[in-house]
Design a protein around this motif. Structure first.
Motif, PDB file in Angstrom:
ATOM      1  N   PRO A  99       0.748  -1.223   0.055  1.00 23.08           N
ATOM      2  CA  PRO A  99      -0.056  -0.004   0.239  1.00 23.08           C
ATOM      3  C   PRO A  99       0.984   1.347   0.034  1.00 23.08           C
ATOM      4  N   ASP A 100       0.305   2.416  -0.627  1.00 25.67           N
ATOM      5  CA  ASP A 100       1.063   3.577  -0.574  1.00 25.67           C
ATOM      6  C   ASP A 100       1.139   4.046   0.734  1.00 25.67           C
ATOM      7  N   PHE A 101       2.254   4.380   1.493  1.00 26.11           N
ATOM      8  CA  PHE A 101       2.323   4.662   2.647  1.00 26.11           C
ATOM      9  C   PHE A 101       1.536   6.150   2.969  1.00 26.11           C
ATOM     10  N   LYS A 102       1.852   6.933   2.311  1.00 32.57           N
ATOM     11  CA  LYS A 102       1.513   8.070   2.266  1.00 32.57           C
ATOM     12  C   LYS A 102      -0.141   8.424   2.372  1.00 32.57           C
ATOM     13  N   GLN A 103      -0.674   7.396   1.510  1.00 34.77           N
ATOM     14  CA  GLN A 103      -2.060   7.436   1.263  1.00 34.77           C
ATOM     15  C   GLN A 103      -2.889   6.366   1.675  1.00 34.77           C
ATOM     16  N   LEU A 104      -2.291   6.154   3.062  1.00 32.32           N
ATOM     17  CA  LEU A 104      -2.777   4.784   3.727  1.00 32.32           C
ATOM     18  C   LEU A 104      -4.400   5.187   4.145  1.00 32.32           C
ATOM     19  N   GLY A 105      -4.410   6.554   4.831  1.00 28.22           N
ATOM     20  CA  GLY A 105      -5.827   6.805   5.366  1.00 28.22           C
ATOM     21  C   GLY A 105      -6.891   6.795   4.047  1.00 28.22           C
ATOM     22  N   LYS A 106      -6.528   7.405   3.131  1.00 32.92           N
ATOM     23  CA  LYS A 106      -7.391   7.133   1.739  1.00 32.92           C
ATOM     24  C   LYS A 106      -7.778   5.861   1.265  1.00 32.92           C
ATOM     25  N   LEU A 107      -6.592   5.197   1.563  1.00 36.42           N
ATOM     26  CA  LEU A 107      -7.083   3.528   1.226  1.00 36.42           C
ATOM     27  C   LEU A 107      -7.983   3.039   1.929  1.00 36.42           C
ATOM     28  N   HIS A 108      -7.815   3.402   3.285  1.00 37.41           N
ATOM     29  CA  HIS A 108      -8.775   2.731   4.300  1.00 37.41           C
ATOM     30  C   HIS A 108     -10.218   3.362   4.000  1.00 37.41           C
ATOM     31  N   GLN A 109     -10.017   4.427   3.872  1.00 35.39           N
ATOM     32  CA  GLN A 109     -11.300   5.078   3.714  1.00 35.39           C
ATOM     33  C   GLN A 109     -12.150   4.815   2.504  1.00 35.39           C
ATOM     34  N   GLU A 110     -11.478   4.536   1.437  1.00 30.21           N
ATOM     35  CA  GLU A 110     -12.036   4.350   0.122  1.00 30.21           C
ATOM     36  C   GLU A 110     -12.216   2.800  -0.275  1.00 30.21           C
ATOM     37  N   LYS A 111     -11.384   1.972   0.250  1.00 32.50           N
ATOM     38  CA  LYS A 111     -11.210   0.502  -0.420  1.00 32.50           C
ATOM     39  C   LYS A 111     -11.274  -0.007   0.735  1.00 32.50           C
ATOM     40  N   SER A 112     -10.839   0.080   2.202  1.00 32.24           N
ATOM     41  CA  SER A 112     -11.037  -0.790   3.265  1.00 32.24           C
ATOM     42  C   SER A 112      -9.643  -1.772   3.150  1.00 32.24           C
ATOM     43  N   GLU A 113      -9.889  -2.493   4.337  1.00 31.90           N
ATOM     44  CA  GLU A 113      -8.669  -3.560   4.671  1.00 31.90           C
ATOM     45  C   GLU A 113      -8.903  -4.563   3.341  1.00 31.90           C
ATOM     46  N   MET A 114      -9.884  -4.575   2.849  1.00 34.14           N
ATOM     47  CA  MET A 114     -10.225  -5.529   1.455  1.00 34.14           C
ATOM     48  C   MET A 114      -9.776  -5.037   0.246  1.00 34.14           C
ATOM     49  N   TYR A 115      -8.668  -4.192   0.295  1.00 35.92           N
ATOM     50  CA  TYR A 115      -8.263  -3.252  -0.857  1.00 35.92           C
ATOM     51  C   TYR A 115      -7.714  -4.368  -2.044  1.00 35.92           C
ATOM     52  N   LYS A 116      -7.034  -5.390  -1.384  1.00 36.28           N
ATOM     53  CA  LYS A 116      -6.373  -6.561  -2.344  1.00 36.28           C
ATOM     54  C   LYS A 116      -7.506  -7.431  -3.107  1.00 36.28           C
ATOM     55  N   GLU A 117      -8.606  -7.694  -2.225  1.00 39.74           N
ATOM     56  CA  GLU A 117      -9.713  -8.457  -3.039  1.00 39.74           C
ATOM     57  C   GLU A 117     -10.488  -7.403  -4.066  1.00 39.74           C
ATOM     58  N   ARG A 118     -10.771  -6.281  -3.454  1.00 34.77           N
ATOM     59  CA  ARG A 118     -11.874  -5.381  -4.094  1.00 34.77           C
ATOM     60  C   ARG A 118     -10.878  -4.477  -5.464  1.00 34.77           C
ATOM     61  N   VAL A 119      -9.560  -4.297  -5.569  1.00 34.29           N
ATOM     62  CA  VAL A 119      -8.933  -3.734  -6.537  1.00 34.29           C
ATOM     63  C   VAL A 119      -7.881  -4.392  -7.051  1.00 34.29           C
ATOM     64  N   LEU A 120      -6.979  -4.947  -6.197  1.00 32.02           N
ATOM     65  CA  LEU A 120      -5.582  -5.413  -6.743  1.00 32.02           C
ATOM     66  C   LEU A 120      -5.875  -6.808  -7.841  1.00 32.02           C
ATOM     67  N   LEU A 121      -6.675  -7.718  -6.944  1.00 32.08           N
ATOM     68  CA  LEU A 121      -6.822  -8.932  -7.915  1.00 32.08           C
ATOM     69  C   LEU A 121      -7.775  -8.660  -9.034  1.00 32.08           C
ATOM     70  N   PRO A 122      -8.741  -7.949  -9.138  1.00 33.25           N
ATOM     71  CA  PRO A 122      -9.572  -7.584 -10.147  1.00 33.25           C
ATOM     72  C   PRO A 122      -8.760  -7.051 -11.400  1.00 33.25           C
ATOM     73  N   ALA A 123      -7.977  -5.993 -10.788  1.00 35.30           N
ATOM     74  CA  ALA A 123      -6.991  -5.401 -11.824  1.00 35.30           C
ATOM     75  C   ALA A 123      -5.995  -6.309 -12.817  1.00 35.30           C
ATOM     76  N   ILE A 124      -5.390  -7.084 -11.873  1.00 28.36           N
ATOM     77  CA  ILE A 124      -4.475  -8.097 -12.441  1.00 28.36           C
ATOM     78  C   ILE A 124      -5.126  -9.102 -13.338  1.00 28.36           C
ATOM     79  N   ARG A 125      -6.366  -9.702 -12.930  1.00 31.59           N
ATOM     80  CA  ARG A 125      -7.158 -10.342 -13.899  1.00 31.59           C
ATOM     81  C   ARG A 125      -7.711  -9.809 -15.058  1.00 31.59           C
TER      82      ARG A 125
END
Length: 271
Positions: A99-125
């Motif tokens: 995760p982008d360290f400086k933007q960790l707050g925004k990552l949690h606010q917009e994607k939550s702790e499930m960011y891998k399942e919600r963003v990263l995996l769909p992107a790689i597929r």
């Protein structure tokens, strides 16, 4: 004596409450992690301040801290994709990210702790299906593996670069083709290799033959030049030189001057 318990009980209760408050307020963040503060009675997720770093922290007991791993992580993803001619290909890839360290707050606010399942995996597929769909099974099996890997990385990075995720690398670990297609490709590659070897032998043989022709031509030219240069006068001079050397040797001999062809001496001897 009866008053002591009455006095001690509130103290005991207060002490217990203090311990609970301290326990609720104390947050320890381990190595390679960072914390996002959530203020229950404030603005919620804190996004305008740096995340909480490693170590011991005290926060208000009514607030929460969400801890994220911020070191590089790996996800192994297996997926089914289609080649350019519609064949089913099994692809196995490793994704290195953090995760982008400086933007960790925004990552949690917009994607939550499930960011891998919600963003990263769909992107790689999505990127893998898009890239693999441009190539034939033969290209996937042999020459284009590195190019495919780089293209998947670049397309995935475009998707997640504004999603507060740092993509470090995508490694294609395995490409599995249908058995019949794989066997056909291997046979074709073997035939191509044998053809290249045969062509190499032909070229080598042709070069060797050309070399021998050149050497033979050189010898013929040398003999022709030598023959043209050997006049009767030169041969007589050479014969005279040889006769003089023989006459000086200790071996017994008889030399008849002018009795041979072209006036050359005849040498008679027992040696």
């Amino acid at each position: 004596m009866e008053k002591l318990p009455k006095v001690g009980l509130p103290i005991l209760i207060g002490f217990i409450i203090l311990i609970v408050i301290i326990a609720k307020s104390a947050v320890t963040i381990d190595s390679g992690e960072a914390g996002v503060l959530f203020k229950t009675f404030g603005e919620g997720v804190v996004v305008d301040e740096p995340p909480m770093g490693e170590g011991f922290h005290i926060v208000a007991p009514w607030n929460k801290v969400f801890v994220y791993e911020v070191r590089q992580q790996e996800i192994l993803e297996r997926m089914n994709v289609l080649s350019s001619n519609g064949l089913d290909i099994k692809l196995e890839a490793s994704i290195w990210f953090q995760p982008d360290f400086k933007q960790l707050g925004k990552l949690h606010q917009e994607k939550s702790e499930m960011y891998k399942e919600r963003v990263l995996l769909p992107a790689i597929r999505s990127a893998a299906r898009s890239v693999v769909g441009r190539y034939t099974p033969e290209q996937l099996y042999s020459s284009k593996r590195d190019a495919i890997q780089q293209e998947i990385f670049e397309e995935t990075k475009k998707i997640v670069e504004d999603q507060y995720i740092q993509l470090n690398e995508v490694l294609v670990r395995d490409v599995t083709l249908p058995p019949t297609i794989k066997d056909a490709i291997e046979r074709k590659l073997k035939q191509e290799q044998e053809s290249l070897e045969y062509e190499f032998r032909l070229v080598t043989a042709a070069k060797e033959a050309e070399k021998q022709i050149i050497e033979a031509q050189g010898k013929a030219d040398a003999n022709r030049i030598l023959s043209a240069s050997l006049t009767d006068k030169i041969l007589q001079d050479k014969g005279i030189e040889a006769t003089i050397k023989l006459s000086e040797s200790p071996n017994s001999k008889v030399i008849v001057i002018g009795s041979g062809d072209s006036g050359m001496p005849i040498i008679l001897g027992n040696q």
